[in-house]
Design an enzyme around this catalytic site. Structure first.
Site, PDB file in Angstrom:
ATOM      1  N   ASP A 175     -11.414   2.323   3.214  1.00 15.28           N
ATOM      2  CA  ASP A 175     -11.630   0.873   3.146  1.00 15.28           C
ATOM      3  C   ASP A 175     -13.093   0.530   2.855  1.00 15.28           C
ATOM      4  O   ASP A 175     -13.403  -0.590   2.449  1.00 15.28           O
ATOM      5  CB  ASP A 175     -11.279   0.223   4.502  1.00 15.28           C
ATOM      6  CG  ASP A 175      -9.885  -0.384   4.512  1.00 15.28           C
ATOM      7  OD1 ASP A 175      -9.465  -0.911   3.467  1.00 15.28           O
ATOM      8  OD2 ASP A 175      -9.232  -0.340   5.572  1.00 15.28           O
ATOM      9  N   LYS A 214       0.835  -1.205   0.000  1.00 15.56           N
ATOM     10  CA  LYS A 214       0.000   0.000   0.000  1.00 15.56           C
ATOM     11  C   LYS A 214       0.866   1.251   0.000  1.00 15.56           C
ATOM     12  O   LYS A 214       0.601   2.213  -0.723  1.00 15.56           O
ATOM     13  CB  LYS A 214      -0.955  -0.015   1.199  1.00 15.56           C
ATOM     14  CG  LYS A 214      -2.035  -1.081   1.061  1.00 15.56           C
ATOM     15  CD  LYS A 214      -2.873  -1.295   2.308  1.00 15.56           C
ATOM     16  CE  LYS A 214      -3.775  -2.515   2.095  1.00 15.56           C
ATOM     17  NZ  LYS A 214      -4.645  -2.802   3.239  1.00 15.56           N
ATOM     18  N   GLN A 244      -5.089  -1.522   9.338  1.00 17.20           N
ATOM     19  CA  GLN A 244      -4.922  -2.853   8.772  1.00 17.20           C
ATOM     20  C   GLN A 244      -5.583  -3.896   9.680  1.00 17.20           C
ATOM     21  O   GLN A 244      -5.357  -3.907  10.885  1.00 17.20           O
ATOM     22  CB  GLN A 244      -3.427  -3.152   8.591  1.00 17.20           C
ATOM     23  CG  GLN A 244      -3.111  -4.449   7.866  1.00 17.20           C
ATOM     24  CD  GLN A 244      -3.520  -4.441   6.399  1.00 17.20           C
ATOM     25  OE1 GLN A 244      -3.679  -3.392   5.774  1.00 17.20           O
ATOM     26  NE2 GLN A 244      -3.698  -5.614   5.829  1.00 17.20           N
TER      27      GLN A 244
END
Ligand SMILES: Nc1nc(=O)c2c([nH]1)NC[C@@H]1CN(c3ccc(C(=O)N[C@@H](CCC(=O)O)C(=O)O)cc3)C=[N+]21
Ligand SMILES: [Mg+2]
Length: 281
Positions: free
Chosen positions: A119, A52, A96
């Site tokens: 997300d 990422k 995460q």
């Protein structure tokens, strides 16, 4: 012989499009920033988080990394998220997953401002998707739609079977396919006649989390097969939920692992960051 759906190539295309957009935004004085939070140092998470950050650097998005120790408390994490929510210089916030067991994942997801929820995990984002309002869409399912569209695979009117009903993949995937006018069936661990249902799919999307479970006997001749799984096999090689060697000869099109869905997840995360910055005005 199936057509190989090349997620690496398609994600590269998307990243190049975003890179241009980002430089145009920069020319207007706008810099985009993604906060990436990792709690603990699970090796797989470190690989994904690393990918990422690399994607951010390539596109020209600033990534602000938080590498927090395993012992970080829920209160500490919530306090960092609160600060980032209030920070006008930060456009996207990513925690995460999975987080360590002593931290309540749901509380963390709920704490992220929907405006910065790149997300697409916040209940408001999921609700917006469900009722067709603008909002961030979970990156893996959004990436799969791009894979299909950019490979010129028709969705409208097709029977799409999604195996898996997680909040981050299966459910949003089904909603997105519905939005594209597919006829959608969701299967899961309690489904009876799984094989028979899969065999009717024009598009089979597999997100079960079991290495190589789906072989040719589940697949209709010429069907499109999308593999969301990512595992290491007995030889420590990456593999998916689909037995690629078995399915490839009968499928019409298929994604590999690696180089299929995984890179698309990251490309769509980048896309959501750019959207977050664009929506700001
Ligand atoms: N808050 C949050 N957001 C996520 O989007 C999220 C997460 N948590 N937790 C874990 C899953 C998994 N995920 C992947 C991202 C990239 C690859 C990827 O780059 N895969 C490469 C291979 C990577 C490798 O070498 O292991 C490929 O398939 O070609 C895979 C999986 C994001 N996730
Ligand atoms: Mg994501």
């Amino acid at each position: 012989m199936a057509k190989l759906i090349n997620g690496k190539e398609i994600s590269q295309q998307i990243k190049d499009e975003l890179k241009e957009k980002v430089s145009a935004l920069k020319a207007q004085g706008k810099n985009i920033c993604l906060a990436v939070i990792q709690v603990g140092n699970d090796p797989a998470s470190s690989v994904y988080v690393g990918n990422k950050k690399k994607a951010c650097a390539y596109i020209g998005i600033e990534s602000r990394a938080f590498e927090l120790p395993e012992e970080t408390t829920e209160e500490e994490l919530l306090s960092i998220i609160k600060d980032l929510n209030e920070d006008d210089g930060v456009h996207g916030i990513l925690v995460q997953l999975p987080v360590p067991k002593h931290i309540n994942e749901e509380k963390i997801i709920n704490a992220i401002s929907p405006k910065k929820d790149v997300d697409g995990f916040h209940p408001e984002s999921v609700g917006s998707l469900c009722i067709g309002r603008p909002g961030f869409v979970s990156c893996t399912p959004a990436g799969i739609i791009q894979l299909l569209k950019r490979s010129e695979i028709d969705i409208e009117g097709k029977h799409c079977v999604v195996i898996g009903r997680s909040n981050i993949v299966g459910k949003p995937m089904a909603l997105l396919m519905l939005r594209e006018n597919a006829t959608v069936t969701i299967c899961h661990s309690r489904t009876k006649n799984l094989k028979e249902i899969c065999k009717e799919a024009d598009i089979l999307i597999v997100a079960i989390g079991k290495p190589k479970m789906i072989d040719a006997s589940y697949v209709k001749d010429g069907a499109t097969v999308i593999d969301v799984g990512i595992h290491r096999d007995a030889n420590n090689k990456l593999c998916g939920d689909v037995d690629f060697a078995s399915v490839e000869p009968v499928a019409g099109a298929i994604t590999p692992v690696p180089g299929g869905v995984g890179p698309m997840t990251i490309a769509m995360l980048m896309n959501n960051c750019v959207e977050a910055a664009e929506r700001e005005e």
